[in-house]
Design a protein around this motif. Structure first.
Motif, short mmCIF file in Angstrom:
data_model
loop_
_atom_site.label_atom_id
_atom_site.label_comp_id
_atom_site.label_asym_id
_atom_site.label_seq_id
_atom_site.Cartn_x
_atom_site.Cartn_y
_atom_site.Cartn_z
N LYS A 147 34.69 33.00 -7.24
CA LYS A 147 35.33 34.19 -7.79
C LYS A 147 36.17 34.90 -6.72
CE LYS A 147 33.25 33.79 -11.79
NZ LYS A 147 34.04 33.41 -13.02
N ILE A 148 37.14 35.64 -7.22
CA ILE A 148 37.98 36.49 -6.37
C ILE A 148 37.94 37.90 -6.93
CG2 ILE A 148 40.36 36.96 -5.61
CD1 ILE A 148 40.85 33.92 -5.81
N TYR A 149 37.58 38.84 -6.07
CA TYR A 149 37.55 40.25 -6.48
C TYR A 149 38.85 40.91 -6.02
CZ TYR A 149 35.59 44.94 -7.34
OH TYR A 149 35.34 46.21 -7.82
N LEU A 150 39.64 41.38 -6.97
CA LEU A 150 40.92 42.02 -6.67
C LEU A 150 40.86 43.46 -7.16
CD1 LEU A 150 43.97 42.01 -5.88
CD2 LEU A 150 44.44 41.11 -8.19
N TRP A 151 40.94 44.41 -6.22
CA TRP A 151 40.95 45.80 -6.66
C TRP A 151 42.33 46.41 -6.47
CZ3 TRP A 151 42.19 49.45 -2.98
CH2 TRP A 151 41.90 49.18 -1.64
N LEU A 152 42.60 47.38 -7.32
CA LEU A 152 43.94 47.96 -7.40
C LEU A 152 43.83 49.48 -7.43
CD1 LEU A 152 47.03 47.39 -7.95
CD2 LEU A 152 46.46 47.62 -10.38
N LYS A 153 44.51 50.13 -6.51
CA LYS A 153 44.54 51.60 -6.49
C LYS A 153 45.95 52.04 -6.89
CE LYS A 153 43.31 55.86 -5.57
NZ LYS A 153 43.38 56.38 -4.19
N ASN A 154 46.02 52.70 -8.05
CA ASN A 154 47.28 53.30 -8.50
C ASN A 154 47.38 54.66 -7.83
OD1 ASN A 154 49.34 54.69 -9.95
ND2 ASN A 154 49.03 53.31 -11.71
N GLU A 155 48.17 54.72 -6.76
CA GLU A 155 48.27 55.96 -5.99
C GLU A 155 48.96 57.06 -6.80
OE1 GLU A 155 46.70 56.23 -3.36
OE2 GLU A 155 46.48 54.22 -2.51
N THR A 156 49.82 56.68 -7.70
CA THR A 156 50.52 57.67 -8.53
C THR A 156 49.55 58.38 -9.46
OG1 THR A 156 52.51 56.31 -8.45
CG2 THR A 156 52.42 58.01 -10.15
N LEU A 157 48.65 57.61 -10.10
CA LEU A 157 47.69 58.18 -11.04
C LEU A 157 46.34 58.47 -10.41
CD1 LEU A 157 48.38 55.82 -14.10
CD2 LEU A 157 49.41 58.07 -13.61
N ASP A 158 46.20 58.16 -9.10
CA ASP A 158 44.93 58.30 -8.39
C ASP A 158 43.82 57.62 -9.19
OD1 ASP A 158 43.16 59.00 -6.43
OD2 ASP A 158 42.82 61.04 -7.17
N GLU A 159 44.03 56.33 -9.44
CA GLU A 159 43.15 55.58 -10.33
C GLU A 159 42.78 54.25 -9.67
OE1 GLU A 159 43.70 55.09 -14.90
OE2 GLU A 159 44.78 53.43 -13.93
N TYR A 160 41.47 53.91 -9.66
CA TYR A 160 40.97 52.66 -9.11
C TYR A 160 40.58 51.74 -10.26
CZ TYR A 160 37.67 49.42 -6.78
OH TYR A 160 37.01 48.30 -6.31
N THR A 161 41.09 50.52 -10.25
CA THR A 161 40.70 49.50 -11.23
C THR A 161 40.47 48.18 -10.48
OG1 THR A 161 43.01 48.95 -11.67
CG2 THR A 161 41.97 50.57 -13.13
N TYR A 162 39.87 47.24 -11.17
CA TYR A 162 39.61 45.95 -10.52
C TYR A 162 39.60 44.85 -11.57
CZ TYR A 162 34.86 45.89 -12.38
OH TYR A 162 33.77 45.85 -13.23
N THR A 163 39.71 43.62 -11.08
CA THR A 163 39.54 42.44 -11.92
C THR A 163 38.87 41.35 -11.10
OG1 THR A 163 40.62 40.84 -13.40
CG2 THR A 163 41.80 41.44 -11.38
N ILE A 164 38.10 40.51 -11.77
CA ILE A 164 37.45 39.37 -11.10
C ILE A 164 38.10 38.10 -11.63
CG2 ILE A 164 35.29 38.15 -10.69
CD1 ILE A 164 33.83 40.79 -11.03
N LEU A 165 38.75 37.38 -10.74
CA LEU A 165 39.49 36.18 -11.12
C LEU A 165 38.71 34.93 -10.74
CD1 LEU A 165 42.99 37.25 -9.71
CD2 LEU A 165 42.16 37.52 -12.07
N ASP A 166 38.97 33.85 -11.48
CA ASP A 166 38.42 32.55 -11.11
C ASP A 166 39.12 32.04 -9.85
OD1 ASP A 166 36.64 32.42 -13.23
OD2 ASP A 166 38.12 31.49 -14.56
N TRP A 167 38.35 31.37 -9.01
CA TRP A 167 38.93 30.80 -7.79
C TRP A 167 40.04 29.80 -8.14
CZ3 TRP A 167 37.97 31.50 -2.52
CH2 TRP A 167 38.52 30.54 -1.67
N ASP A 168 39.75 28.91 -9.07
CA ASP A 168 40.73 27.87 -9.45
C ASP A 168 41.64 28.39 -10.57
OD1 ASP A 168 39.78 25.86 -7.65
OD2 ASP A 168 38.06 25.58 -8.99
N LEU A 169 42.56 29.24 -10.19
CA LEU A 169 43.52 29.77 -11.16
C LEU A 169 44.50 28.68 -11.56
CD1 LEU A 169 44.31 33.24 -9.56
CD2 LEU A 169 43.00 32.82 -11.65
N PRO A 170 44.85 28.59 -12.83
CA PRO A 170 45.85 27.60 -13.24
C PRO A 170 47.20 27.92 -12.60
CG PRO A 170 45.35 29.11 -15.04
CD PRO A 170 44.35 29.40 -13.97
#
Length: 558
Positions: A294-317
């Motif tokens: 797995k790959i944990y990718l987190w995203l901070k929207n500095e404009t909206l001051d918002e933290y989100t994340y997604t967990i991706l498969d290692w073997d992405l197509p």
């Protein structure tokens, strides 16, 4: 025919009678002469050259004795300084002497070395003796190092381990080869010291334009705190040129400002919003089967001051597209921390790492969940984001001259430690000035401040040293074994070109002493956080910067 037989019998009877009368007339009652002749005697010592003076022996001595006498040999005996140490009464004569209890006498002592004497006694009591001067050099094991099969990194040009006395003098040195499974460092009996010794691993990596040396040193070792070291294999990731995978992005508002991180066990990357791409560099661990899927990718929207994340498969197509809709805020909490480390003008930072299962935790298969830093701590405290759905977490917090690494959720307030640490350098001596109670482990990080040009090559080195912070006031850098003096860094060593990156003192919960640290963390090469849930330290950087902690990966210490 009968007559001939009769004559022959008569002749034979006459001959026999004459012989008997002759023997009777020659006999006498005189006593035999006593045997006063000593046996002939010589001996050799297995594994030594005959005729050398003195003969050097150690641990066990096998004496092969050649003793002969016309009347026979009754026994042979061996003596060391007139003390009997062995006997044999059956040829071929061999006496094996255990020398483990003999200390090597100093070559400058008045009664230099030992006198070995061998006596041979014949059946008449005659004795022959021969002496030989011997030097006993017993080797006592200091430490046994067990090495797993896949430990050796093929990128290393050389690897050595050596032991040193407190004054830096070399005691023993061994090279570690690819097929080494056990290395034992020893000391001769005249080197045995009641004080402590240090153990140093040296790794050398060469390249076209320069070379790098890495040292890991354990100070304050003795026969009661560490006699066996069981190494583990460091994760090694696939080699090759960095050729990150690029995936398109869609659904992101072009007017928003984003900050993102994909960083974990074997991977790194993030969003390139300028090119509207997800950049990922993924490399499998090649030393064993421990990896992440797995790959944990987190995203901070500095404009909206918002933290989100997604967990991706290692073997992405290959045709994968990162859509904004993949990100979510499930189980995310926004939290704050406060400190007692002075007012808010000091830089502070917090990094949180997550593990998806127990195996990942034990093998440090980590994923970065969040990192936050403040140059000026706001009045409401430092904000960070925490994912409550992660199986286990640990984190690292730094502010001013304080650093801590802990398991679980971050504290709401970080309190300072009542310790101080300072240092001075004099040639190859590092003097330590410490105050406070409760710390047990010290650490020094030496390094080159960028590659140094030596004989046309770029030379760099890192040197991590750990020590007993309660007892150590001075550290003398160990002498470098001859085999390592050909490495490029030796010129820097000779010229005292040392740069102190950082000096610190630490404490681990449930490990109150340095011996506990050696036994529970170092002995089996464990990740510290799997043994102790909390580490706290006070540190001082060589450049005087506060709020910036040197975190250096070291296979033995960290």
């Amino acid at each position: 025919m009968k007559k001939i037989i009769s004559i022959n019998r008569f002749v034979l009877m006459g001959i026999t009678l004459t012989a008997l009368l002759s023997c009777s007339s020659d006999s006498s009652d005189t006593t035999p002469e006593p045997d006063t002749v000593a046996p002939t005697l010589d001996f050799t010592i297995s594994g030594t050259s005959s005729g050398s003076e003195p003969i050097v022996v150690s641990n066990q001595m096998e004496i092969n004795i050649n003793a002969q006498d016309a009347k026979g040999i009754s026994k042979v005996e061996a003596f060391i300084d007139d003390v009997k140490v062995g006997e044999d009464n059956t040829a071929p004569f061999t006496i094996v002497v255990d020398l483990s209890g003999y200390a090597a006498k100093s070559l400058t002592a008045k009664s230099q070395n030992y006198i070995l004497r061998v006596d041979a006694t014949d059946t008449s009591g005659n004795i022959a003796s021969k002496e030989q001067m011997i030097t006993v050099i017993n080797e006592t094991p200091l430490i046994t190092i067990n090495i797993p099969e896949d430990f050796y990194n093929p990128n290393w040009a050389r690897m050595y381990v050596f032991a040193s006395a407190p004054d830096g003098k070399l005691v023993d040195s061994k090279r570690i080869f690819q097929d080494s499974r056990e290395v034992i460092l020893r000391t001769s009996s005249d080197q045995i010291f009641t004080q402590e010794y240090s153990l140093t691993f040296a790794k050398y990596t060469s390249g076209t334009y320069g070379n790098t040396t890495q040292f890991s040193t354990l100070q304050n070792l003795n026969s009661s705190n560490l006699v066996t070291l069981n190494l583990k294999t460091e994760p090694r990731f696939e080699n090759g040129p960095r050729n990150p995978y690029l995936f398109p992005m869609e659904g992101f508002d072009p007017d928003d400002v984003f900050n993102s991180t994909a960083y974990g066990f074997g991977y790194s990357g993030g969003l390139n919003t300028l090119n509207q791409q997800l950049v990922l560099d993924r490399r499998k661990n090649v030393t064993n089967q421990v990896n992440t899927d797995k790959i944990y990718l987190w995203l901070k929207n500095e404009t909206l001051d918002e933290y989100t994340y997604t967990i991706l498969d290692w073997d992405l197509p290959i045709d994968f597209t990162l859509d904004y809709s993949l990100f979510n805020q499930e189980d995310i909490e926004r939290r704050f921390y406060q400190t007692s480390l002075g007012s808010g003008q000091y830089t502070s930072s917090i990094n949180i790492y997550g593990y998806f299962n127990e195996s990942d935790f034990e093998n440090n298969v980590f994923h970065n969940i969040n990192n936050s830093a403040y140059g000026f701590l706001p009045s409401q405290g430092g904000a960070y984001y925490f994912n409550t759905s992660i199986y286990k977490t640990r984190y690292e917090f730094t502010m001013k001259d304080y650093h801590t690494a802990r398991n679980g959720k971050p504290l709401t307030i970080f309190n300072d430690l009542d310790w101080t640490i300072d240092f001075s350098v004099n040639s190859k001596e590092i003097n330590l000035m410490k105050t406070g109670n409760g710390h047990s482990v010290g650490k020094i990080y030496l390094h080159t401040d960028g590659p140094q040009l030596v004989n046309g090559l770029n030379i760099s080195y890192d040197w991590n040293i750990v020590f007993d912070s309660q007892t150590t006031e001075k550290i003398i850098l160990p002498e470098i074994p001859d085999e390592i003096q050909t490495w490029g860094f030796y010129d820097l060593y000779q010229n005292n070109n040392f740069k102190i990156g950082q000096v610190e003192i630490r404490r681990y919960n449930d490990l109150p002493t340095y011996k506990d640290y050696l036994q529970e963390i170092i002995k089996n090469n464990n990740y510290p956080y799997t043994v102790s849930s909390t580490m706290e330290s006070k540190y001082k950087r060589g450049d005087g910067l506060e709020g910036y902690y040197f975190k250096v990966s070291d296979f033995l210490i960290d």
